[in-house]
Design an enzyme around this catalytic site. Structure first.
Site, PDB file in Angstrom:
ATOM      1  N   GLU A  25       0.834  -1.199   0.000  1.00 47.93           N
ATOM      2  CA  GLU A  25       0.000   0.000   0.000  1.00 47.93           C
ATOM      3  C   GLU A  25       0.870   1.251   0.000  1.00 47.93           C
ATOM      4  OE1 GLU A  25      -2.503  -0.291   3.467  1.00 47.93           O
ATOM      5  OE2 GLU A  25      -3.047  -2.375   3.043  1.00 47.93           O
ATOM      6  N   TYR A  34      -7.340   2.459   5.317  1.00 44.07           N
ATOM      7  CA  TYR A  34      -6.467   1.305   5.131  1.00 44.07           C
ATOM      8  C   TYR A  34      -6.553   0.257   6.239  1.00 44.07           C
ATOM      9  CZ  TYR A  34      -3.627   4.508   7.964  1.00 44.07           C
ATOM     10  OH  TYR A  34      -3.200   5.374   8.918  1.00 44.07           O
ATOM     11  N   CYS A  48      32.822  39.518   9.640  1.00 40.43           N
ATOM     12  CA  CYS A  48      31.388  39.210   9.696  1.00 40.43           C
ATOM     13  C   CYS A  48      30.664  39.992   8.602  1.00 40.43           C
ATOM     14  CB  CYS A  48      30.838  39.575  11.068  1.00 40.43           C
ATOM     15  SG  CYS A  48      29.046  39.494  11.128  1.00 40.43           S
ATOM     16  N   CYS A 104      26.646  42.048  17.561  1.00 38.43           N
ATOM     17  CA  CYS A 104      26.334  41.985  16.119  1.00 38.43           C
ATOM     18  C   CYS A 104      24.826  41.865  15.934  1.00 38.43           C
ATOM     19  CB  CYS A 104      27.050  40.773  15.517  1.00 38.43           C
ATOM     20  SG  CYS A 104      26.532  40.352  13.850  1.00 38.43           S
ATOM     21  N   CYS A 141      28.241  42.710  10.646  1.00 38.45           N
ATOM     22  CA  CYS A 141      28.727  43.840  11.445  1.00 38.45           C
ATOM     23  C   CYS A 141      30.175  44.217  11.132  1.00 38.45           C
ATOM     24  CB  CYS A 141      28.565  43.546  12.933  1.00 38.45           C
ATOM     25  SG  CYS A 141      29.727  42.311  13.540  1.00 38.45           S
ATOM     26  N   ASP A 175       1.303  10.379   3.168  1.00 38.17           N
ATOM     27  CA  ASP A 175       1.944  11.275   4.112  1.00 38.17           C
ATOM     28  C   ASP A 175       0.953  12.350   4.546  1.00 38.17           C
ATOM     29  OD1 ASP A 175       3.917  12.210   5.675  1.00 38.17           O
ATOM     30  OD2 ASP A 175       5.086  13.126   4.067  1.00 38.17           O
ATOM     31  N   LYS A 202       2.334   4.507   1.251  1.00 35.56           N
ATOM     32  CA  LYS A 202       2.326   5.095   2.594  1.00 35.56           C
ATOM     33  C   LYS A 202       2.018   6.576   2.436  1.00 35.56           C
ATOM     34  CE  LYS A 202       4.716   5.077   6.993  1.00 35.56           C
ATOM     35  NZ  LYS A 202       4.655   6.478   7.369  1.00 35.56           N
ATOM     36  N   CYS A 222      31.610  35.037  14.364  1.00 29.70           N
ATOM     37  CA  CYS A 222      31.750  36.485  14.526  1.00 29.70           C
ATOM     38  C   CYS A 222      31.919  36.726  16.026  1.00 29.70           C
ATOM     39  CB  CYS A 222      30.484  37.171  14.012  1.00 29.70           C
ATOM     40  SG  CYS A 222      30.225  38.821  14.655  1.00 29.70           S
ATOM     41  N   LYS A 242      10.590   2.720   3.207  1.00 26.22           N
ATOM     42  CA  LYS A 242      10.626   4.151   2.914  1.00 26.22           C
ATOM     43  C   LYS A 242      11.399   4.441   1.628  1.00 26.22           C
ATOM     44  CE  LYS A 242       9.427   6.927   5.739  1.00 26.22           C
ATOM     45  NZ  LYS A 242       9.529   7.310   7.128  1.00 26.22           N
TER      46      LYS A 242
HETATM   47  S1  IVH Z   1      -1.132   0.819   8.759  1.00 23.35           S
HETATM   48  C1  IVH Z   1      -0.719  -1.399  12.357  1.00 23.35           C
HETATM   49  N1  IVH Z   1      -1.275   1.634   6.282  1.00 23.35           N
HETATM   50  O1  IVH Z   1       1.839   5.461   8.693  1.00 23.35           O
HETATM   51  C2  IVH Z   1      -0.352  -0.633  11.167  1.00 23.35           C
HETATM   52  N2  IVH Z   1      -0.425   3.149   7.898  1.00 23.35           N
HETATM   53  O2  IVH Z   1       3.955   4.696  10.754  1.00 23.35           O
HETATM   54  C3  IVH Z   1      -0.413   0.826  11.371  1.00 23.35           C
HETATM   55  N3  IVH Z   1       0.169   5.344   7.006  1.00 23.35           N
HETATM   56  O3  IVH Z   1       0.216   6.296  11.680  1.00 23.35           O
HETATM   57  C4  IVH Z   1      -0.662   1.669  10.235  1.00 23.35           C
HETATM   58  N4  IVH Z   1      -0.391   4.936   4.922  1.00 23.35           N
HETATM   59  O4  IVH Z   1      -0.415   7.528   9.585  1.00 23.35           O
HETATM   60  C5  IVH Z   1      -0.932   1.953   7.530  1.00 23.35           C
HETATM   61  N5  IVH Z   1      -1.487   2.217   4.042  1.00 23.35           N
HETATM   62  C6  IVH Z   1      -1.151   2.541   5.294  1.00 23.35           C
HETATM   63  C7  IVH Z   1      -0.630   3.811   5.624  1.00 23.35           C
HETATM   64  C8  IVH Z   1      -0.278   4.077   6.952  1.00 23.35           C
HETATM   65  C9  IVH Z   1       0.087   5.848   5.771  1.00 23.35           C
HETATM   66  C10 IVH Z   1       0.695   6.068   8.183  1.00 23.35           C
HETATM   67  C11 IVH Z   1      -0.255   6.167   9.332  1.00 23.35           C
HETATM   68  C12 IVH Z   1       0.440   5.563  10.510  1.00 23.35           C
HETATM   69  C13 IVH Z   1       1.863   5.609  10.092  1.00 23.35           C
HETATM   70  C14 IVH Z   1       2.607   4.456  10.710  1.00 23.35           C
END
Ligand code: IVH
Length: 676
Positions: free
Chosen positions: A114, A228, A410, A433, A413, A118, A116, A428, A316
């Site tokens: 999935e 999710y 600097c 300053c 000054c 932000d 992630k 400096c 990540k």
């Molecule tokens: S699952 C038990 N799924 O990531 C699993 N989290 O570091 C917990 N997040 O607080 C989260 N996309 O804000 C899950 N597809 C996704 C996500 C997701 C973003 C964020 C969420 C969570 C943080 C965890």
């Protein structure tokens, strides 16, 4: 139309509007135009205005916003909202897979992959298909109640759809609230036009918008939801994560279309590569991929650690990188006089944020990376936030590039600069300053120090340039008329600033120490010092040995602290603060809560008696958190905290409709994690 006809008509309109809103905001496939939608909504509003008893909890009219709150309630999550462990390369994912196989005893595992997202994690509770509660993730155990705000988000179903999946009696659904890039840019442009500060990135904008006490403001913010996961569910079951997501989709929730099921870890890694290539084109920010074991029984068998599940991991992305041209290298003078070279760039958009400057740290770093003025360089946002020059692109050199030389004086000054033995920093030496004064004052008024609301960068610069402020104490001697006379300052703003300065006069000991801006003394060191020394006097008299004996304190900091208090000017400055009426609270727990908290800036009245502490102790703690705690209830009171045998103050609070907390709520705030 009589009442019954209106009731039937309202039901029909609600059904139609809900359907159209779903088609538009979740399916992205509208069948009517905006005007027609507005006309239908208008009809429903008219009926509901005539017969308010016909308003239902899931009526589309409730997306417009509700009367503002004075504070957020909190609610605990029945199932904690965990965070995720991070992985940064394929090997770490293969290790994760190996652990899952070993612990579960399975021979093969399927996963969901999935994006992630932000944004901000939220939990939505539906009883009998109707949205009744929405909370933020908070600390994972307790979050803030933001139901009115969540209702304003168009892609959030107010009522669940009875489609392929039967509507469960009770379900807690989890997801992420985000803002898309184009909406983010529009929002910031709008703020610029109105002279309001812009949000640094979509995540901050989403968080700021959800934490509005006035949901009418949230209603104007272009927020989007993707779900999710779930917490507690009654009346519906699923055996895999993929099935769960499908059911949530059936119920009308927006599920991210990029979620993929993978039947092997190899496929997961392929999906990751694919997602990484999609990332720059996506309409919103993602910072990685969440990988979850698909089978829910296996998830349960794998269980969880304290903060994160064993059955999921976040892979990540490497920080985003873009190339840009270094137009110039300028030099900035910091709070302690350090000269920092900064690359001035042709603005580039990195992950939705425009970057036009990047720190180069010091001359050694420039030499090591052979960075020259005119170079084309690879720029990244470290940790996705702070812009940084990774390396230059040698192939792009034309021969026109110029070597940067650190100035011998600097740039602000003109004083001599000095490089300490063994340190990369050039400083400096003139404490007077103006650049240093500005930075010291900015630090002093900042959120984690004296927290003077409204004293932004521009104003501090103005105050120093106009010679109104040289030292900390000068801030407390500013008068309203002088402020109001400054350029770009209205009399209302001047009033607000004077009030903020006045309010900041009571400060916890750790904040006071931190605010002084002693070298190497951040929030943590300030807290350690405050815990060790009974008062300011004993801290000022302490020797290096005593300070460095504090557990967790380094020699460098100890030397910096005694060095600071050995300078006459600094002692004069500190005394000046006390003379100006600054009073240091006796912070009971030694720890000022430096985070945003629910009581900062609020006026709170205590009444009755408490089990866990005396009223004075509670008062000291609340003041350390930034609250004002007067003795009596008035219209200005934000919250009344009532202990046992609360009497007339409580009655008055109820009369005035003021929020009332009990002791448990107070404890939760001042001793997070401890539940009564
Ligand atoms: S699952 C038990 N799924 O990531 C699993 N989290 O570091 C917990 N997040 O607080 C989260 N996309 O804000 C899950 N597809 C996704 C996500 C997701 C973003 C964020 C969420 C969570 C943080 C965890």
């Amino acid at each position: 139309m009589d009442f019954d006809a209106c009731r039937i008509e309202a039901e029909k309109l609600r059904r139609e509007l809900t359907e159209h809103s779903y088609r538009y905001h979740v399916l992205d496939d509208p069948v009517i135009d905006d005007q027609t939608y507005d006309m239908l909504l208008r009809q429903l509003i008219d009926i509901e205005t005539r017969f308010p008893e016909l308003v239902t909890k899931d009526s589309p009219t409730r997306r417009i916003g509700a009367p503002p709150l004075t504070a957020f309630d909190t609610a605990s999550h029945s199932v904690p909202m965990l965070s995720l462990d991070n992985a940064f390369n394929d090997q770490e994912i293969l290790d994760f897979h190996a652990r899952c196989l070993k612990t579960s005893g399975a021979h093969a595992l399927a996963y969901t992959a999935e994006p992630k997202l932000d944004g901000l994690a939220v939990e939505l509770t539906y009883e009998n298909g109707v949205l009744v509660l929405a909370t933020t993730r908070g600390d994972g155990y307790t979050g803030e109640v933001i139901t009115d705000n969540i209702r304003t988000i168009r892609s959030v179903p107010l009522g669940l759809m009875d489609n392929k999946t039967p509507v469960p009696d009770f379900i807690e659904v989890r997801g992420e609230v985000i803002i898309r890039h184009k909406d983010f840019e529009m929002l910031n442009q709008h703020r610029l036009d109105k002279g309001e500060p812009v949000f640094a990135n979509p995540r901050n904008a989403a968080a700021g918008s959800l934490r509005q006490l006035d949901s009418k403001i949230t209603a104007q913010r272009p927020l989007t939801l993707f779900v999710y996961g779930v917490g507690v569910v009654h009346g519906l079951s699923f055996s895999t994560q993929a099935q769960m997501l499908e059911s949530l989709s059936d119920l009308g929730f927006p599920v991210n279309p990029l979620i993929k099921k993978s039947i092997s870890i190899r496929q997961v890694l392929e999906n990751f590569k694919h997602l990484e290539t999609l990332r720059p084109e996506l309409a919103y920010d993602i910072d990685g991929m969440v990988i979850k074991v698909d089978d829910i029984l296996i998830q349960q068998a794998l269980g969880q650690k304290i903060k994160s599940p064993r059955w999921a991991i976040a892979y990540k992305f490497a920080a985003m990188e873009k190339t840009s041209k270094i137009l110039d290298i300028t030099v900035q003078v910091g709070r302690t006089g350090t000269l920092t070279p900064v690359a001035e760039l042709v603005p580039v958009n990195i992950g939705g944020v425009t970057v036009s400057r990047a720190t180069l740290h010091n001359a050694d770093e420039i030499e090591r990376k052979d960075i020259r003025i005119g170079d084309t360089a690879l720029i990244t946002r470290a940790g996705d936030v702070i812009p940084k020059v990774v390396k230059i692109v040698p192939g792009a050199r034309t021969g026109e590039e110029r070597v940067f030389v650190m100035p011998g004086t600097c740039p602000v000054c003109g004083s001599r600069v000095r490089r300490l033995d063994g340190e990369a920093a050039v400083k400096c030496i003139n404490a007077g300053c103006s650049a240093q004064i500005k930075e010291r004052i900015r630090h002093f008024v900042s959120k984690k120090a004296f927290d003077m609301d409204g004293l932004g960068k521009k104003l501090v610069e103005q105050l120093v340039d106009e010679k109104l402020v040289h030292c900390f104490a000068d801030l407390f001697h500013l008068d309203r008329d002088t402020l109001a006379g400054l350029e770009r300052m209205g009399s209302k703003s001047a009033d607000n600033i004077i009030a903020a300065i006045e309010q900041s006069k009571t400060v916890s000991f750790p904040r006071f120490i931190f605010a002084l801006g002693i070298d190497h003394t951040g929030e943590h060191a300030a807290r350690l010092l405050a815990r060790k020394f009974a008062d300011l006097e004993s801290l000022m008299a302490a020797d290096t040995q005593t300070i460095s004996a504090i557990h967790g304190m380094g020699e460098t900091t100890a030397g910096a602290v005694t060095g600071f208090f050995s300078i006459e000017e600094n002692i004069k400055n500190v005394k000046g603060l006390l003379d100006a009426g600054v009073s240091i609270t006796n912070d009971l727990y030694g720890d000022a809560d430096e985070k945003d908290n629910a009581v900062s800036g609020k006026t709170i009245v205590l009444t009755g008696s408490f089990d866990a502490m005396t009223r004075d102790q509670a008062k000291a703690k609340l003041m350390a958190l930034g609250a004002q705690v007067p003795g009596s209830v008035s219209k200005k009171t934000d919250i009344v905290i009532a202990g046992a045998q609360a009497g007339s103050k409580l009655a008055k609070a109820r009369d005035l409709g003021i929020t009332v907390w009990d002791e448990a709520r107070l404890l939760e705030l001042i001793l997070p994690g401890v539940k009564k």
